[in-house]
Enzyme design. Structure first.
Site, short mmCIF file in Angstrom:
data_model
loop_
_atom_site.label_atom_id
_atom_site.label_comp_id
_atom_site.label_asym_id
_atom_site.label_seq_id
_atom_site.Cartn_x
_atom_site.Cartn_y
_atom_site.Cartn_z
N LYS B 96 14.69 -46.74 26.13
CA LYS B 96 14.35 -46.32 24.77
C LYS B 96 13.21 -45.31 24.72
O LYS B 96 13.16 -44.46 23.84
CB LYS B 96 13.98 -47.55 23.93
N GLU B 118 13.14 -48.77 13.29
CA GLU B 118 13.83 -50.05 13.18
C GLU B 118 13.96 -50.59 14.59
O GLU B 118 13.95 -49.82 15.55
CB GLU B 118 15.21 -49.86 12.56
N SER B 385 20.19 -50.43 31.55
CA SER B 385 19.38 -49.77 30.52
C SER B 385 18.04 -50.44 30.26
O SER B 385 17.13 -49.81 29.74
CB SER B 385 20.19 -49.68 29.23
#
Lengths: 266, 403
Positions: B96, B118, B385
């Site tokens: 991220k 969010e 990830s």
């Protein structure tokens, strides 16, 4: 064919006052309660009734309309049922539907069919909260070919270039979002409202209605001094939830008095 | 050189075929136009990418390694070589931060000093809080109450870094509703605030700029594959919620016709139960959170709640470029259940000493379920990830362990 919204506005202008647009969420608090509320609101002086077609994710709405939407959905209110309610209400004033795009796209037959069915049910116009001018030419064309008038929203942040695009192809009236934010009652008056209205008036001959955050007769009176119409939503939905249709009628009467006392000379 | 290569993207006017677009309240349109303008200028500005790359190297720790697994490969069998792209080793523990770093640099160019985001699993929230601390910006993160319960550790991490975490109690109290609330904040504070969307979702230009910032994953992995193996992987596998880690690793391989690309959605309790988050496998196109893409919705166009054991995949929509790649048959989209993902979580932990995020465990689970698909010597590349530390309490709770 006559356009009921334009016709209504001619009548309002002849009385040298602003119009009152009263918003209700379809099917809230119950289908019967909703029907009684919109009928009483029309009888008590609302010039246009705006009806919210519930969508599960109303991201432009504040807590009041979110809750009413949720309550309506829990009672099984679908776009098709909203149209049935519009037909049943048989209101003596123009009805404008307000919704998000997805329920319209999902309607059997799509946006064009929704427009045709809504008009057949008695609606005169539609506002699509999340389909700003130019976002979806296909949907705009579908509405344009239906009997419904596409009402455009403009905001304080709308650039001059976008403003020109937004009013091109608009009908009925321009809905001016009076402040940044979501729907819901606020204590303060919208800042720079006069300037905002003047900016829109410079590019269109259509009437300009202001909404978002207007809930009290005082706020309505102030807005009516510069705008052609005043939209009241969350305050009415709140009142309907707590006081029922009789309380709605009383508030509409006050608001209708306020837009008449606004003193604007058209 | 990590700049996205101009002209390789399918988008025109903010669309991927019919998907994408800008379906937002009018109030946000000018901000999206500004973001597009600023991003398009940044994209052509070598100084922007120089700074981005320096931060990626010195702050995030890129490039992330490829790890060839011995025991996991053996468990899959057939001589397949399963290789992990280790995005879990990034600072903050997931991919991220690739995106939040890029977007915070854009926010600075727009002179916006307040950042909102969010978050579902909390990884995007943590990555946003991190870059805000690093750049001295105010940070507000919206998170569903249900997710706050599932991911308490990440809530505290965000708060430690100075972010305010706002609980969202509406709707399903998960990522979908946190996104609604973030959009409501943005409509209210748009002139001072930049909204760092955490995935390749939302209105244009978000899907393409998030993809571009994430595409470093695939560019690195492709180069690393060629350096180490002298060839490309046979298959690249990534989990898909909104789809940012998948776009991140797929983009560099889209032009390699011989490389199979597989996106793995969350089948939750099973596709047949209706309790899943498999928008591409089971949804149909609609407009949600600003773009037109596959969506879990009922016959009347109401968005249906998603379900996944993994908060990061628990989302009824999906990025519009994935919708396009599905229709083009360029990417195969499949789904694995909560149970399969939890088993894969356990398998990777025991076999390799790597705790994967429950999201990433979906990709591992798909590979474990498809032994026999490959020839001996084939390399299967999984985008790992994120790391699974955030999920330990949840996994313990599900397995009845006392912590």
């Amino acid at each position: 064919m006559s356009d009921p919204i334009a016709e209504r506005w001619r009548a309002v202008r002849a009385e040298r006052r602003a119009a009152l647009i009263a918003f209700f969420t379809a099917g809230y608090p119950t289908p019967a309660g909703f029907l009684e509320a919109v009928r009483r609101a029309a009888a008590a002086g609302a010039d246009v009734i705006e009806i919210g077609v519930p969508f599960s994710d109303p991201l432009a709405d504040g807590p009041t309309i979110q809750r009413s939407t949720q309550a309506a959905l829990e009672q099984g209110i679908t776009p098709a049922r909203v149209l049935a309610l519009v037909r049943e209400a048989a209101l003596p004033v123009p009805v404008v539907l307000m919704t998000y795009l997805n329920p319209v796209l999902a309607y059997h037959g799509g946006a064009a069919r929704f427009g045709a069915d809504a008009a057949a049910a008695g609606a005169a116009g539609i506002l699509l909260t999340d389909a700003p001018a130019g976002a979806d030419p296909g949907v705009e064309a579908a509405i344009a070919t239906s009997p419904l008038t596409l009402i455009r929203l403009v905001a304080p942040t709308t650039s001059d270039v976008r403003l020109a695009d937004a009013v091109r192809g608009a009908g009925g009236f321009i809905y001016l979002i009076s402040r940044l934010g979501v729907t819901g009652v606020r204590a303060d008056a919208p800042p720079d409202l006069e300037t905002q209205v003047r900016r829109v008036r410079a590019v269109t001959l259509l009437p300009i209605a202001v909404g978002f955050g207007i809930g009290t007769p005082e706020q309505a009176r102030a807005a009516a001094r510069c705008a052609d119409g005043v939209v009241v939503g969350s305050a009415l939905v709140d009142t309907l939830g707590t006081g029922g249709p009789a309380a709605v009628e009383a508030l509409v009467r006050e608001l209708a008095g306020a837009v008449r006392a606004g003193g604007r000379v058209a | 050189m990590t700049e996205p290569v101009a002209g390789t993207s399918p988008e025109t006017r903010g669309r991927f075929g019919p998907y994408g677009g800008r379906y937002v309240p009018e109030t946000l349109m000018t901000a999206l136009e500004e973001l597009e303008r600023v991003y398009d200028a940044a994209k052509l500005d070598p100084a922007f990418w120089t700074e981005f790359e320096a931060l990626q190297r010195d702050y995030v720790g890129r490039p992330t390694p490829l790890t060839e697994t011995a025991r996991l490969s053996a468990a899959v069998g057939g001589g397949v070589r399963v290789v992990l792209k280790r995005e879990d080793l990034n600072h903050t523990g997931a991919h991220k931060i690739n995106n939040t770093l890029g977007q915070v640099l854009l926010a600075r160019r727009m002179n916006k000093r307040r950042i909102i985001a969010e978050t579902g699993a909390g990884q995007h929230g943590v990555a946003t809080a991190t870059v805000c601390a690093c750049f001295g910006l105010e940070c507000v993160v919206y998170m569903g109450e249900e997710d706050m319960r599932r991911q308490r550790l990440n809530v505290y991490r965000m708060e430690l870094m100075g972010a305010r975490v706002v609980p969202v109690a509406s709707g399903t109290r998960t990522l979908k509703d946190a996104t609604n609330e973030a959009l409501r904040d943005w409509v209210t504070n748009v002139t001072t605030t930049h909204y760092i969307i955490g995935s390749v979702v939302g209105p244009d230009p978000f899907p393409r700029l998030v993809r571009d910032f994430q595409s470093v994953i695939g560019r690195e992995a492709r180069t690393q594959m060629l350096e180490r193996y002298g060839r490309l992987p046979r298959t690249v596998v990534a989990c898909v919620g909104g789809g940012s880690n998948a776009m991140g690793i797929f983009t560099a391989f889209l032009g390699d016709a011989g490389v199979e690309l597989v996106g793995v959605e969350a089948a939750g309790e099973g596709l047949e139960t209706g309790r899943h988050a498999a928008s591409l496998s089971c949804g149909r196109p609609g407009v949600f959170h600003g773009s037109y893409s596959y969506l879990l919705q009922d016959a009347g166009g109401q968005v249906q709640p998603a379900h996944s054991v993994s908060a990061g995949l628990d989302y009824p929509g999906v990025g519009p470029e994935h919708a396009y790649l599905k229709d083009q048959n360029r990417v195969l989209y499949e789904a694995v259940t909560d149970r399969q993902a939890l088993d894969a979580f356990a398998a990777l932990s025991r076999l390799e000493g790597i705790l994967p995020a429950l999201e990433s465990a979906h990709a591992v689970a798909w590979v474990l379920a498809h032994a026999g698909r490959w020839d001996a010597g084939d390399v299967v590349l999984i985008n790992l990830s994120g790391r699974g530390d955030k999920d330990v309490a949840m996994v313990a709770e599900l397995s009845g362990a006392e912590l």
